[in-house]
Design an enzyme around this catalytic site. Structure first.
Site, PDB file in Angstrom:
ATOM      1  N   ASP A  47       0.863  -1.185   0.000  1.00  0.00           N
ATOM      2  CA  ASP A  47       0.000   0.000   0.000  1.00  0.00           C
ATOM      3  C   ASP A  47       0.894   1.228   0.000  1.00  0.00           C
ATOM      4  O   ASP A  47       2.045   1.188   0.432  1.00  0.00           O
ATOM      5  CB  ASP A  47      -0.943  -0.026   1.204  1.00  0.00           C
ATOM      6  CG  ASP A  47      -2.136   0.909   1.021  1.00  0.00           C
ATOM      7  OD1 ASP A  47      -2.175   1.637   0.005  1.00  0.00           O
ATOM      8  OD2 ASP A  47      -3.024   0.911   1.887  1.00  0.00           O
ATOM      9  N   ALA A  95     -11.505   3.792   1.477  1.00  0.00           N
ATOM     10  CA  ALA A  95     -12.146   4.666   2.477  1.00  0.00           C
ATOM     11  C   ALA A  95     -13.421   4.082   3.063  1.00  0.00           C
ATOM     12  O   ALA A  95     -14.367   4.805   3.376  1.00  0.00           O
ATOM     13  CB  ALA A  95     -12.412   6.047   1.874  1.00  0.00           C
TER      14      ALA A  95
END
Ligand code: GUN
Ligand code: ZN
Length: 481
Positions: free
Chosen positions: A90, A193
């Site tokens: 990530d 998110a």
């Protein structure tokens, strides 16, 4: 080498697939345990031995670490971590959303992820929190999309790049983001998110956001749900079309002395027994773990084992065509998860278009089962059932003379032709004693066939105890008992 994804089997919008990234091939649904090099209770090699085919780690941590940066660059991640499966990195966007500004650019993080030999690289997307208004969500999405475009331009169409899908809680933005990621050629799309939604148990919102993103992303792309780690929600997420999860939950819950199960979690202090077959649970009593200096590691091992086992459970359910049953089971463990499940059923029309036509079984599990995709698909096909003249619908199962067509009845589906008695779903459904919800749903099937055949005359015979309800559901139809 590009990331490729191949779908092998389907159930609802869930799939079993084969994901190829670089030299690695893994099966989906896939769980990527999160590795934090600074505090790692279980080693990547142990994870591999437990069945983890891939892991995910944070490139930002490596790039900022005095201890690991140079080593990662010199040896590569696979060697450094001692893991020869798939390693996704990530970008550090999540740190960006939690801690504010981070000192790295999109191209810098991608360059670094490539240099340390990651199999899947993530651009520096912006995770827009759920409370952001539309203007902010839209502006941040523009930045995210510009970074995805930049990543493709600089690293080329075949780089192993993930294309995160943002857009806050705005469904049209999520659809647009998914579509654009597809247009840019991303075949691996994480939905981002969503952690704050899961942390605050906003599962109905989670379902709407994921279904919107899923509508935009091409069905041939692999979908990763960023930060989804609790095994109780894997089946729900897979039913929506998610293929990959990353879990820090196994370690975070362990740190809080919490014990995961696929039906929810327990505090170590409230357990008298370990209801699990993993090695830790079979070789320790609760008291031993409670008093052990190694409690966090032991709980992490257990939490990871149940998470991986749940992924296997989901795969098996897809193969059998019993994913709805698994979703129904898991979502009854928490009221908010159950609300998420009911929200998903509101998408039954679009899910039905993705679902497969036949399955091994259909188990009726209460009124929610009336809203399943199999019922939608069956009732949609009823308009094509050939009937003529005087039509008897024998809900009571008793055939009578004097009719051109005789149909029987199986709730919650509705009328069926005797020739279809052995076919799915009529022949394969396990229906308990009739209840009001299923009979009402079956009557909607009767109404469908009546409205599709205006030239026919229909008579419905019902068992006496259902006469009032059937008359109420079919007010313009001749009903007898
Ligand atoms: N981890 C959890 N959520 C996110 C996200 O939205 N973006 C990135 N890059 N990582 C995440
Ligand atoms: Zn266990």
């Amino acid at each position: 080498m590009a990331i490729t994804f191949e779908v092998l089997e389907k159930d609802i919008a869930g799939r079993i697939g084969r994901l190829k990234a670089g030299e690695r091939t893994v099966r989906t649904p896939l769980l990527l345990p999160v590795i934090n090099p600074h505090l790692q209770p279980v080693s990547p090699a142990e994870m591999k031995a437990m069945g983890a085919e891939g892991i995910i780690t944070n490139a930002y941590i490596f790039s900022r670490s005095g201890e690991y940066r140079d080593e990662a660059l010199a040896r590569g991640l696979h060697d450094l971590l001692g893991f020869d499966g798939l390693i996704m990195t990530d970008s550090g966007s999540f740190q960006l959303s939690v801690y504010g500004d981070i000192a790295i650019t999109n191209l810098e993080t991608l360059e670094f992820q490539k240099a340390i030999g990651s199999d899947i690289h993530v651009p520096l997307d912006i995770p827009t929190p759920p409370d952001a208004d539309r203007q902010r969500a839209s502006a941040e999405l523009d930045v995210t999309m510009a970074r995805l475009r930049e990543a493709k331009e600089v690293f080329g169409p075949d780089a192993p790049l993930a294309g995160p899908v943002q857009g806050g809680i705005f469904e049209d933005l999520r659809v647009k983001a998914g579509r654009e990621a597809g247009d840019l050629g991303f075949s691996f799309c994480p939905i981002g998110a969503v952690v704050p939604l899961m942390e605050s148990y906003r599962y109905p919102d989670l379902v709407r956001v994921v279904m919107a993103a899923q509508r935009g992303i091409p069905r041939s792309s692999c979908i990763h749900l960023f930060g989804a780690g609790h095994p109780a929600m894997f089946s729900l997420a897979v039913a929506m079309g998610c293929d990959v999860f990353d879990s820090a939950a196994y370690a975070l819950y362990a740190k809080d002395r919490r014990y995961l199960t696929a039906q929810g979690s327990y505090r170590l202090d409230e357990l008298a027994e370990f209801p699990c077959a993993c090695k830790v649970c079979r070789s320790h009593t609760v008291q031993e773990v409670r008093e052990s200096d190694d409690a966090v590691r032991l709980l992490s091992l257990h939490n990871l084992a149940v998470s991986l086992a749940e992924i296997s459970h989901v795969r098996q359910a897809i193969t059998e065509g019993t994913l709805w049953e698994l979703v129904d089971d898991r979502c009854r463990s928490h009221p908010q998860l159950f609300r998420g499940y009911r929200e998903l059923l509101n998408f039954r029309e679009s899910l039905a278009r993705e679902d497969r036509v036949t399955k091994h079984r259909f188990f009726y599990r209460g009124e929610e089962s009336c809203a399943r995709t199999e019922v939608v698909l069956y009732q949609d096909r009823l308009s094509r059932l050939p009937v003529s003249g005087n039509v008897l619908i024998a809900m009571d199962g008793i055939t009578r003379e004097g009719y051109d067509t005789v149909l029987f009845f199986k709730p919650p589906f509705g009328p069926y032709h005797p020739a279809l008695r052995e076919t799915f779903p009529i022949g394969q459904s396990e229906i308990p004693d009739w209840d009001k919800a299923m009979v009402r749903q079956g009557c909607r099937g009767i109404a469908r066939i009546i409205s599709s055949n205006p030239g026919c005359h229909f008579v419905v015979y019902t068992p006496p105890e259902w006469y009032d309800l059937v008359c109420h559901e079919l007010p313009k139809t001749e009903v007898q008992c």
